[in-house]
Motif scaffolding. Structure first.
Motif: not given
Length: 401
Positions: A189-217
């Motif tokens: 899984v590539v957890a991509q924060g809103t800071e990224a270029g191109g198609h991206t969501g609204e959640i920042s990398t600092m917030v998104l990454v640890p949540q994704v790490v905790d949520a998937v195996d």
């Protein structure tokens, strides 16, 4: 370096470099990272040529491809009897003609009838069928990864990759998307924060990454706002096994970025990007320009079309805009832009891609050493660092971090 991703893909450094340029992909792979070629820029025949070129230069070192399979697109794409160029409303064509006139360019049709067949082929690359054709080509080469953006990989794509022993990655912008992708069978899984270029969501990398790490195996790569070793160290501290970078390669010597746009990037601040639908029909971060401002703010703007119609309209116009910008046309330079993330504010020098990789690793090592100095009495002192006493206030021994 030793991370799960390094072991999984046989790379020296867990740096994944997304680029539409084969030269960048080969350079990063040869420098010990992992290049990923954006396949949507090519027809199946062109992709085969690009991958053959890479094969001849990487000596068996690992690289991958990325395809674009959005979950929702304009319904005209699924009707094979529809010419996509004809599905672009006249109002939107007229707005582009208006912009060409306003900024002093020739008021030419961005998608003439003669390009209809080409438009059909390009537009349908973002369907499951179109991506499947690109994947079929890619799997005839020794790729080590297939990445899917903008939606879960179609089952057929995942099945083909699995049968070939090729891992599948997916880009996500929310925890919910990450869980959905893992349920669909992705390996990374590539957890991509809103800071990224191109198609991206609204959640920042600092917030998104640890949540994704905790949520998937499965292993997680961090993306968005990562262009140097300090940011890479932060990503690994958040639990990621590596990083996925795109913007940092746009100002390298090898990049496909038009020189006039590259110059704008080199002088841009991080506040000079905007998340807009005006380039593809999906929210995508890019340089703020006259093009983005006119589409997003002008009262006469008709608003962006759904993907892929806006993509075809914009890219048809941008081809002419970029040519005029390279001739020095001031209006074209105002309109010109490209996808890039907020790290553009620290991209102020043109370097070879190989040097970017090496600089990131050196900066990463320095960042790790600094963090050790913060928590170890016997480590070299760091200005502003914090040293922990060997005993707490009650005289009990403390545990060294």
């Amino acid at each position: 370096m030793r991370t799960t991703i390094c072991e999984m893909f046989g790379v020296d450094f867990p740096i994944f470099a997304f680029s539409h340029c084969r030269d960048v992909v080969a350079a990063v792979t040869n420098a010990g990272g992992f290049g990923v070629l954006g396949a949507v820029a090519y027809s199946p025949e062109q992709l085969d040529t690009e991958l053959t070129w890479i094969d001849e230069r990487v000596g068996g070192r690992p690289y991958g491809v990325d395809v674009l399979v959005p979950g929702r697109i304009d319904s005209s794409v699924t009707d094979l009897g529809t010419r996509l160029a004809d599905a672009i409303p006249q109002r939107h064509r007229d707005f582009v003609t208006h912009l060409f006139g306003k900024y002093g360019l020739d008021a030419r049709e961005p998608l003439p009838v003669s390009l209809s067949a080409y438009a059909d082929e390009v537009g349908r690359r973002v369907t499951a069928e179109g991506a499947g054709g690109l994947i079929d080509v890619a799997l005839r080469h020794p790729i080590r990864l297939i990445a899917s953006a903008l939606g879960p990989p179609p089952p057929e794509m995942a099945d083909k990759a699995r049968a070939a022993g090729v891992p599948v990655a997916a880009l996500v912008g929310t925890v919910e998307h990450a869980r959905r992708q893992v349920a669909a069978g992705v390996d990374v899984v590539v957890a991509q924060g809103t800071e990224a270029g191109g198609h991206t969501g609204e959640i920042s990398t600092m917030v998104l990454v640890p949540q994704v790490v905790d949520a998937v195996d499965v292993p997680v790569l961090a993306a968005g706002g990562i262009a140097d070793g300090r940011q890479m160290a932060a990503a690994l501290a958040l639990g990621a096994e590596g990083v996925w970078c795109g913007s940092v390669w746009l100002t390298t010597e090898e990049a496909e970025t038009p020189p006039s746009v590259r110059d704008k990037m080199l002088s841009a601040a991080s506040s000079d990007t905007v998340r807009s639908r005006c380039r593809t029909g999906k929210p995508a971060r890019q340089l703020r320009s006259a093009w983005t401002q006119e589409w997003d703010e002008a009262p006469e703007s008709p608003g962006a079309l759904p993907m892929p119609l806006q993509l075809l309209l914009a890219e048809g116009a941008m081809a002419g805009i970029n040519r005029a910008a390279e001739r020095g046309d001031p209006g074209a330079r105002e309109l010109a832009g490209y996808f890039v993330g907020q790290v553009v504010g620290q991209l102020n020098q043109v370097k070879p891609a190989r040097r970017v990789v090496h600089d990131m690793i050196e900066e990463f090592a320095s960042a790790v050493a600094r963090m050790r100095a913060v928590t170890h009495d016997d480590a070299p002192a760091v200005p502003g660092g914090i040293s922990f006493p060997s005993e707490d206030v009650e005289g009990r021994e403390t545990t060294e971090v």
